[in-house]
Motif scaffolding. Structure first.
Motif, mmCIF file in Angstrom:
data_model
loop_
_atom_site.group_PDB
_atom_site.id
_atom_site.type_symbol
_atom_site.label_atom_id
_atom_site.label_comp_id
_atom_site.label_asym_id
_atom_site.label_seq_id
_atom_site.Cartn_x
_atom_site.Cartn_y
_atom_site.Cartn_z
ATOM 1 N N THR A 25 0.689 -1.158 -0.084
ATOM 2 C CA THR A 25 -0.073 0.058 -0.062
ATOM 3 C C THR A 25 0.936 1.553 -0.009
ATOM 4 O O THR A 25 0.360 2.320 -0.501
ATOM 5 N N ALA A 26 2.056 1.018 0.447
ATOM 6 C CA ALA A 26 3.139 2.286 0.371
ATOM 7 C C ALA A 26 3.928 2.458 -0.848
ATOM 8 O O ALA A 26 4.500 3.326 -1.148
ATOM 9 N N ALA A 27 3.694 1.339 -1.698
ATOM 10 C CA ALA A 27 4.536 1.210 -2.938
ATOM 11 C C ALA A 27 3.766 2.372 -3.903
ATOM 12 O O ALA A 27 2.568 2.828 -3.865
ATOM 13 N N THR A 28 4.391 3.124 -5.036
ATOM 14 C CA THR A 28 4.147 3.801 -5.844
ATOM 15 C C THR A 28 3.889 3.271 -7.267
ATOM 16 O O THR A 28 5.009 2.385 -7.849
ATOM 17 N N VAL A 39 0.463 6.649 -4.956
ATOM 18 C CA VAL A 39 0.885 5.739 -3.871
ATOM 19 C C VAL A 39 -0.242 4.778 -4.147
ATOM 20 O O VAL A 39 -1.639 5.193 -4.266
ATOM 21 N N PHE A 40 -0.133 3.425 -3.906
ATOM 22 C CA PHE A 40 -1.180 2.363 -4.333
ATOM 23 C C PHE A 40 -2.470 2.551 -3.231
ATOM 24 O O PHE A 40 -3.608 2.533 -3.543
ATOM 25 N N ALA A 41 -2.198 3.089 -2.125
ATOM 26 C CA ALA A 41 -2.950 3.364 -1.066
ATOM 27 C C ALA A 41 -4.168 4.313 -1.329
ATOM 28 O O ALA A 41 -5.395 4.460 -1.110
ATOM 29 N N GLU A 42 -3.677 5.324 -2.418
ATOM 30 C CA GLU A 42 -4.873 6.334 -3.110
ATOM 31 C C GLU A 42 -5.739 5.456 -4.020
ATOM 32 O O GLU A 42 -6.630 6.279 -4.708
ATOM 33 N N VAL A 85 8.412 -0.273 -4.973
ATOM 34 C CA VAL A 85 8.394 -0.635 -3.418
ATOM 35 C C VAL A 85 9.532 -0.191 -3.009
ATOM 36 O O VAL A 85 10.886 -0.298 -3.288
ATOM 37 N N PRO A 86 9.314 0.741 -1.774
ATOM 38 C CA PRO A 86 10.332 1.246 -1.001
ATOM 39 C C PRO A 86 11.279 0.175 -0.295
ATOM 40 O O PRO A 86 10.540 -0.643 0.383
ATOM 41 N N ASN A 87 12.534 0.407 -0.406
ATOM 42 C CA ASN A 87 13.332 -0.340 0.851
ATOM 43 C C ASN A 87 13.277 0.014 2.003
ATOM 44 O O ASN A 87 13.457 1.079 2.324
#
Length: 88
Positions: A25-28, A39-42, A85-87
């Motif tokens: 959900t935090a991935a862009t 952001v996927f959460a949006e 996906v952020p590290n």
């Protein structure tokens, strides 16, 4: 005004955590339909079907589909050009 029948992409966290070791959900991601980067959460998450469908909040194109059966989980990511996906 009609009430929205979708949730935001955060609602997919549980189902996606069963497949991925990171919080997607935090991935862009970039929409393959309109090119919007968000952001996927949006995204708009629809759960009224046999699975989940995430749609772009800009153009309503399908970004992701997730269907879970007793034996398998099916992911369709065709609507995303990429998912970053952020590290940690």
């Amino acid at each position: 005004m009609s009430q929205a029948n979708y949730l935001d992409g955060n609602a997919a966290a549980g189902a996606l955590s069963e497949v991925f070791a990171v919080d997607l959900t935090a991935a862009t991601g970039r929409c393959n339909g309109c090119g919007q980067v968000a952001v996927f959460a949006e995204s708009r998450l629809y759960v009224d079907a046999p699975g989940m469908v995430a749609r772009c909040n800009g153009c309503e194109s399908v970004l992701l589909r997730v269907v879970t059966t007793p034996d398998n989980t099916y992911l369709d990511l065709r609507g995303l050009t990429y998912l970053r996906v952020p590290n940690s």
